[in-house]
Design a protein around this motif. Sequence first.
Motif, short mmCIF file in Angstrom:
data_model
loop_
_atom_site.label_atom_id
_atom_site.label_comp_id
_atom_site.label_asym_id
_atom_site.label_seq_id
_atom_site.Cartn_x
_atom_site.Cartn_y
_atom_site.Cartn_z
N PRO A 1 0.84 -1.32 0.30
CA PRO A 1 -0.06 0.23 -0.15
C PRO A 1 0.78 1.74 0.19
O PRO A 1 2.03 0.87 0.57
CB PRO A 1 -0.65 0.12 1.38
N ARG A 2 0.22 2.13 -0.23
CA ARG A 2 1.18 3.20 -0.54
C ARG A 2 0.95 4.17 1.08
O ARG A 2 -0.25 4.18 1.80
CB ARG A 2 0.52 4.81 -0.92
N PRO A 3 2.37 5.20 0.70
CA PRO A 3 1.93 5.41 2.44
C PRO A 3 1.00 6.40 2.79
O PRO A 3 0.65 6.47 2.33
CB PRO A 3 3.25 6.67 2.85
N THR A 4 0.46 5.84 4.23
CA THR A 4 -1.20 6.98 4.06
C THR A 4 -0.89 8.10 5.08
O THR A 4 0.25 8.69 4.61
CB THR A 4 -1.69 5.81 5.89
N ASP A 5 -1.88 8.88 4.56
CA ASP A 5 -1.28 10.29 5.09
C ASP A 5 -1.20 10.79 6.37
O ASP A 5 -0.19 11.13 6.21
CB ASP A 5 -2.68 11.03 5.02
N ARG B 1 1.62 12.66 7.48
CA ARG B 1 1.74 14.35 8.23
C ARG B 1 2.03 14.08 10.19
O ARG B 1 2.40 14.89 10.46
CB ARG B 1 0.41 14.53 8.29
N LYS B 2 2.29 12.61 10.23
CA LYS B 2 2.55 12.62 12.03
C LYS B 2 4.29 13.64 12.27
O LYS B 2 4.02 13.10 13.71
CB LYS B 2 2.67 10.74 12.12
N GLU B 3 4.91 13.84 10.69
CA GLU B 3 6.18 14.17 11.35
C GLU B 3 6.09 15.20 12.01
O GLU B 3 5.62 16.83 10.56
CB GLU B 3 7.03 13.88 9.89
N LEU B 4 6.69 15.96 12.57
CA LEU B 4 6.31 17.06 13.37
C LEU B 4 7.98 17.89 13.17
O LEU B 4 8.85 17.15 13.13
CB LEU B 4 6.73 16.48 15.10
#
Length: 206
Positions: A17-21, A25-28
């Motif tokens: 699967p492709r990386p989920t959103d 977005r979890k990268e801060l």
Amino acid sequence: MEFIITRDELRTIYKTPRPTDGSIRKELKTLDGHCRSFIDKSPFVLIGSSDGAGNADVTPKGDRPGFVAVLDEKTIAIPDRPGNNRLDTLENILLNPSVGLLFLIPGMNETLRVNGDARITVDAALRERLAVDCKAPQSVVVVTVKAAYMHCAKAFMRSELWKPETWYDRATLPTLGQILRDQLALAETAEATDRWLDEDYKQTMW
């Protein structure tokens, strides 16, 4: 044996699967309250670094929970306690400041990853702040955070790392003295080396 050498080839293999959103977005870019709390409770961090020629190294750092200080939302400080004085990480940082950190909390399968740029300081006030039993670290690695994110539990779940029932009986494994005797062809016995190591641990923990 053939090897993958381009990003396109890699993504062809990992196309589903492709990386989920959420995983993106979890990268801060800064340390939020959860990151700061995780670091404060962590007694162990792995530091990945490399020199100017690309030679890589991973070094463990451990101490009482909270030994890594969060100075602000973009900066953390890691004390350098007594070791073998190889200085692999410190010398790498002088050549290439990029580091990757992996923070662990015993019993918790999720980990915290932090990437950033590191520098070395012997600032007296910071060393004193990070002292243990009145013993200040010789130096402090100060990391400017570029990315921080929680890593999922799959690796720890697969390995069952925190389950004592899966651990090897320590008595069935060689001691470090036995390993060093064989690897270095030491004249002294493994027992003598183990005794020396035990005494060294007692005298130079901090």
